[in-house]
Motif scaffolding. Structure first.
Motif, PDB file in Angstrom:
ATOM      1  N   PRO A 265       6.704   5.103  34.326  1.00  9.54           N
ATOM      2  CA  PRO A 265       7.993   4.510  33.916  1.00  9.54           C
ATOM      3  C   PRO A 265       9.120   5.552  33.870  1.00  9.54           C
ATOM      4  O   PRO A 265      10.266   5.235  34.210  1.00  9.54           O
ATOM      5  N   SER A 266       8.802   6.772  33.487  1.00 11.73           N
ATOM      6  CA  SER A 266       9.825   7.826  33.464  1.00 11.73           C
ATOM      7  C   SER A 266      10.262   8.193  34.868  1.00 11.73           C
ATOM      8  O   SER A 266      11.447   8.452  35.110  1.00 11.73           O
ATOM      9  N   GLN A 267       9.333   8.189  35.810  1.00 10.70           N
ATOM     10  CA  GLN A 267       9.699   8.476  37.206  1.00 10.70           C
ATOM     11  C   GLN A 267      10.675   7.422  37.728  1.00 10.70           C
ATOM     12  O   GLN A 267      11.632   7.744  38.438  1.00 10.70           O
ATOM     13  N   VAL A 268      10.454   6.172  37.373  1.00  4.15           N
ATOM     14  CA  VAL A 268      11.378   5.102  37.775  1.00  4.15           C
ATOM     15  C   VAL A 268      12.757   5.363  37.173  1.00  4.15           C
ATOM     16  O   VAL A 268      13.782   5.234  37.847  1.00  4.15           O
ATOM     17  N   PHE A 269      12.798   5.759  35.897  1.00  5.56           N
ATOM     18  CA  PHE A 269      14.071   6.084  35.243  1.00  5.56           C
ATOM     19  C   PHE A 269      14.761   7.235  35.981  1.00  5.56           C
ATOM     20  O   PHE A 269      15.963   7.172  36.253  1.00  5.56           O
ATOM     21  N   PHE A 270      14.004   8.288  36.327  1.00  2.29           N
ATOM     22  CA  PHE A 270      14.597   9.434  37.043  1.00  2.29           C
ATOM     23  C   PHE A 270      15.085   9.021  38.432  1.00  2.29           C
ATOM     24  O   PHE A 270      16.144   9.476  38.872  1.00  2.29           O
ATOM     25  N   ASP A 271      14.337   8.167  39.118  1.00  3.39           N
ATOM     26  CA  ASP A 271      14.782   7.690  40.437  1.00  3.39           C
ATOM     27  C   ASP A 271      16.128   6.990  40.329  1.00  3.39           C
ATOM     28  O   ASP A 271      17.025   7.214  41.154  1.00  3.39           O
ATOM     29  N   GLU A 272      16.292   6.131  39.327  1.00  9.52           N
ATOM     30  CA  GLU A 272      17.561   5.424  39.117  1.00  9.52           C
ATOM     31  C   GLU A 272      18.683   6.409  38.776  1.00  9.52           C
ATOM     32  O   GLU A 272      19.809   6.270  39.246  1.00  9.52           O
ATOM     33  N   LEU A 273      18.383   7.388  37.970  1.00 14.39           N
ATOM     34  CA  LEU A 273      19.371   8.400  37.592  1.00 14.39           C
ATOM     35  C   LEU A 273      19.820   9.203  38.815  1.00 14.39           C
ATOM     36  O   LEU A 273      21.018   9.458  39.010  1.00 14.39           O
ATOM     37  N   VAL A 274      18.880   9.574  39.658  1.00 18.11           N
ATOM     38  CA  VAL A 274      19.212  10.308  40.888  1.00 18.11           C
ATOM     39  C   VAL A 274      20.065   9.437  41.797  1.00 18.11           C
ATOM     40  O   VAL A 274      21.060   9.908  42.364  1.00 18.11           O
ATOM     41  N   ARG A 275      19.703   8.165  41.944  1.00 18.78           N
ATOM     42  CA  ARG A 275      20.517   7.246  42.764  1.00 18.78           C
ATOM     43  C   ARG A 275      21.945   7.173  42.233  1.00 18.78           C
ATOM     44  O   ARG A 275      22.915   7.198  42.991  1.00 18.78           O
ATOM     45  N   HIS A 276      22.083   7.084  40.918  1.00 15.40           N
ATOM     46  CA  HIS A 276      23.407   7.055  40.295  1.00 15.40           C
ATOM     47  C   HIS A 276      24.195   8.319  40.646  1.00 15.40           C
ATOM     48  O   HIS A 276      25.385   8.251  40.990  1.00 15.40           O
ATOM     49  N   CYS A 277      23.545   9.461  40.555  1.00 17.73           N
ATOM     50  CA  CYS A 277      24.225  10.733  40.841  1.00 17.73           C
ATOM     51  C   CYS A 277      24.592  10.855  42.312  1.00 17.73           C
ATOM     52  O   CYS A 277      25.677  11.334  42.647  1.00 17.73           O
ATOM     53  N   ARG A 278      23.706  10.424  43.186  1.00 21.80           N
ATOM     54  CA  ARG A 278      23.954  10.555  44.627  1.00 21.80           C
ATOM     55  C   ARG A 278      25.082   9.652  45.104  1.00 21.80           C
ATOM     56  O   ARG A 278      25.776   9.978  46.056  1.00 21.80           O
ATOM     57  N   THR A 279      25.264   8.514  44.477  1.00 26.05           N
ATOM     58  CA  THR A 279      26.294   7.578  44.932  1.00 26.05           C
ATOM     59  C   THR A 279      27.563   7.641  44.091  1.00 26.05           C
ATOM     60  O   THR A 279      28.587   7.107  44.491  1.00 26.05           O
ATOM     61  N   GLY A 280      27.489   8.275  42.936  1.00 25.97           N
ATOM     62  CA  GLY A 280      28.640   8.328  42.036  1.00 25.97           C
ATOM     63  C   GLY A 280      29.535   9.522  42.302  1.00 25.97           C
ATOM     64  O   GLY A 280      29.349  10.281  43.255  1.00 25.97           O
ATOM     65  N   ILE A 281      30.501   9.694  41.438  1.00 25.99           N
ATOM     66  CA  ILE A 281      31.462  10.771  41.588  1.00 25.99           C
ATOM     67  C   ILE A 281      30.834  12.142  41.311  1.00 25.99           C
ATOM     68  O   ILE A 281      31.425  13.164  41.615  1.00 25.99           O
ATOM     69  N   TRP A 282      29.624  12.177  40.743  1.00 26.65           N
ATOM     70  CA  TRP A 282      28.970  13.451  40.459  1.00 26.65           C
ATOM     71  C   TRP A 282      28.612  14.205  41.729  1.00 26.65           C
ATOM     72  O   TRP A 282      28.572  15.409  41.750  1.00 26.65           O
ATOM     73  N   HIS A 283      28.284  13.482  42.774  1.00 26.75           N
ATOM     74  CA  HIS A 283      27.737  14.117  43.975  1.00 26.75           C
ATOM     75  C   HIS A 283      28.831  14.311  45.026  1.00 26.75           C
ATOM     76  O   HIS A 283      29.171  13.383  45.728  1.00 26.75           O
ATOM     77  N   LYS A 284      29.364  15.524  45.094  1.00 25.78           N
ATOM     78  CA  LYS A 284      30.501  15.781  45.974  1.00 25.78           C
ATOM     79  C   LYS A 284      30.119  16.455  47.283  1.00 25.78           C
ATOM     80  O   LYS A 284      30.814  16.303  48.267  1.00 25.78           O
ATOM     81  N   GLN A 285      29.062  17.249  47.302  1.00 22.99           N
ATOM     82  CA  GLN A 285      28.686  17.990  48.505  1.00 22.99           C
ATOM     83  C   GLN A 285      27.202  17.755  48.794  1.00 22.99           C
ATOM     84  O   GLN A 285      26.362  18.594  48.491  1.00 22.99           O
ATOM     85  N   PRO A 286      26.862  16.609  49.404  1.00 22.97           N
ATOM     86  CA  PRO A 286      25.466  16.236  49.563  1.00 22.97           C
ATOM     87  C   PRO A 286      24.634  17.229  50.357  1.00 22.97           C
ATOM     88  O   PRO A 286      23.462  17.397  50.095  1.00 22.97           O
ATOM     89  N   ASP A 287      25.234  17.895  51.322  1.00 19.61           N
ATOM     90  CA  ASP A 287      24.469  18.831  52.149  1.00 19.61           C
ATOM     91  C   ASP A 287      24.104  20.105  51.386  1.00 19.61           C
ATOM     92  O   ASP A 287      23.261  20.858  51.832  1.00 19.61           O
ATOM     93  N   GLN A 288      24.697  20.359  50.242  1.00 20.60           N
ATOM     94  CA  GLN A 288      24.422  21.571  49.479  1.00 20.60           C
ATOM     95  C   GLN A 288      23.518  21.331  48.275  1.00 20.60           C
ATOM     96  O   GLN A 288      23.187  22.252  47.556  1.00 20.60           O
ATOM     97  N   THR A 289      23.136  20.098  48.026  1.00 24.20           N
ATOM     98  CA  THR A 289      22.324  19.780  46.857  1.00 24.20           C
ATOM     99  C   THR A 289      20.893  19.486  47.291  1.00 24.20           C
ATOM    100  O   THR A 289      20.665  18.682  48.195  1.00 24.20           O
ATOM    101  N   HIS A 290      19.946  20.136  46.643  1.00 23.75           N
ATOM    102  CA  HIS A 290      18.525  19.869  46.877  1.00 23.75           C
ATOM    103  C   HIS A 290      18.006  19.055  45.700  1.00 23.75           C
ATOM    104  O   HIS A 290      17.983  19.542  44.567  1.00 23.75           O
ATOM    105  N   TRP A 291      17.638  17.806  45.952  1.00 24.06           N
ATOM    106  CA  TRP A 291      17.130  16.923  44.905  1.00 24.06           C
ATOM    107  C   TRP A 291      15.628  17.123  44.769  1.00 24.06           C
ATOM    108  O   TRP A 291      14.908  17.147  45.758  1.00 24.06           O
ATOM    109  N   THR A 292      15.160  17.263  43.547  1.00 21.48           N
ATOM    110  CA  THR A 292      13.740  17.460  43.283  1.00 21.48           C
ATOM    111  C   THR A 292      12.981  16.188  43.636  1.00 21.48           C
ATOM    112  O   THR A 292      13.337  15.106  43.181  1.00 21.48           O
TER     113      THR A 292
END
Length: 189
Positions: free
Chosen positions: A17-44
């Motif tokens: 269940p925590s992995q599902v929560f983290f997946d949603e959080l990562v999706r939020h970050c990748r599509t939201g204003i937090w993620h400005k330079q996708p080619d420079q970010t390595h997602w765990t």
């Protein structure tokens, strides 16, 4: 004399269940204003997410069976813990290269951390000196995550295992392979 070493740490693998929560959080970050330079970010990757309990570093390979035996002994009496996730922000400071979820653990998490540190000492190795700040890294960026406003979280996760990880370098990051894992089987008083 065997001089082979492996880079190791002791941690907790997040529950499903925590992995599902983290997946949603990562999706939020990748599509939201937090993620400005996708080619420079390595997602765990989900398989590499973990909560570190104790870092061993480069460890002689002949010591690994003793670490596994010690962790099995700890797991027999250690109780599962609950971690309350309260923030997603650059870690450990505002200009850091890591983006991590920080959590406050219940007393069982602190006891588990202390028992892992004691195991390291008992095996003749030196534990890290830094104070323990439980966190789970979700991303790294070479230029850091400057300017991000921390995101408030309110989520509790079950911490019910103890895992020995091997850290393997790959281009641009590290992968973590589980060498040993067992459930915490202690009974709360």
């Amino acid at each position: 004399m065997d001089k082979a070493t492996t880079r190791l740490f002791i941690g907790i693998r997040p529950c499903c269940p925590s992995q599902v929560f983290f997946d949603e959080l990562v999706r939020h970050c990748r599509t939201g204003i937090w993620h400005k330079q996708p080619d420079q970010t390595h997602w765990t990757s989900p398989r590499d997410r973990h909560l570190t309990l104790a870092f061993l570093g480069d460890t002689p390979d002949h010591v690994i069976p003793f670490i596994e035996e010690g962790l099995a002994n700890i797991a027999r009496t250690a109780c599962s813990a609950t971690g309350h996730l309260f923030s997603l922000s650059p870690f450990p400071a505002q200009n850091a290269n890591a983006l991590a979820v920080e959590l406050i653990g219940d007393p069982n998490l602190q006891k588990l951390h202390e028992r892992c540190r004691q195991l390291i000492i008992d095996l003749g190795m030196a534990p890290e000196r830094r104070s323990y700040r439980p966190h789970i890294t979700l991303a790294r960026r070479k230029g850091g995550f400057r300017g991000l406003v921390p995101l408030h979280l309110d989520y509790s996760m079950l911490l019910d295992n103890i895992t020995l990880y091997k850290s393997v370098p790959v281009p641009g990051c590290r992968h973590y392979h589980r060498l040993f894992e067992t459930l915490l089987r202690g009974i709360p008083l």
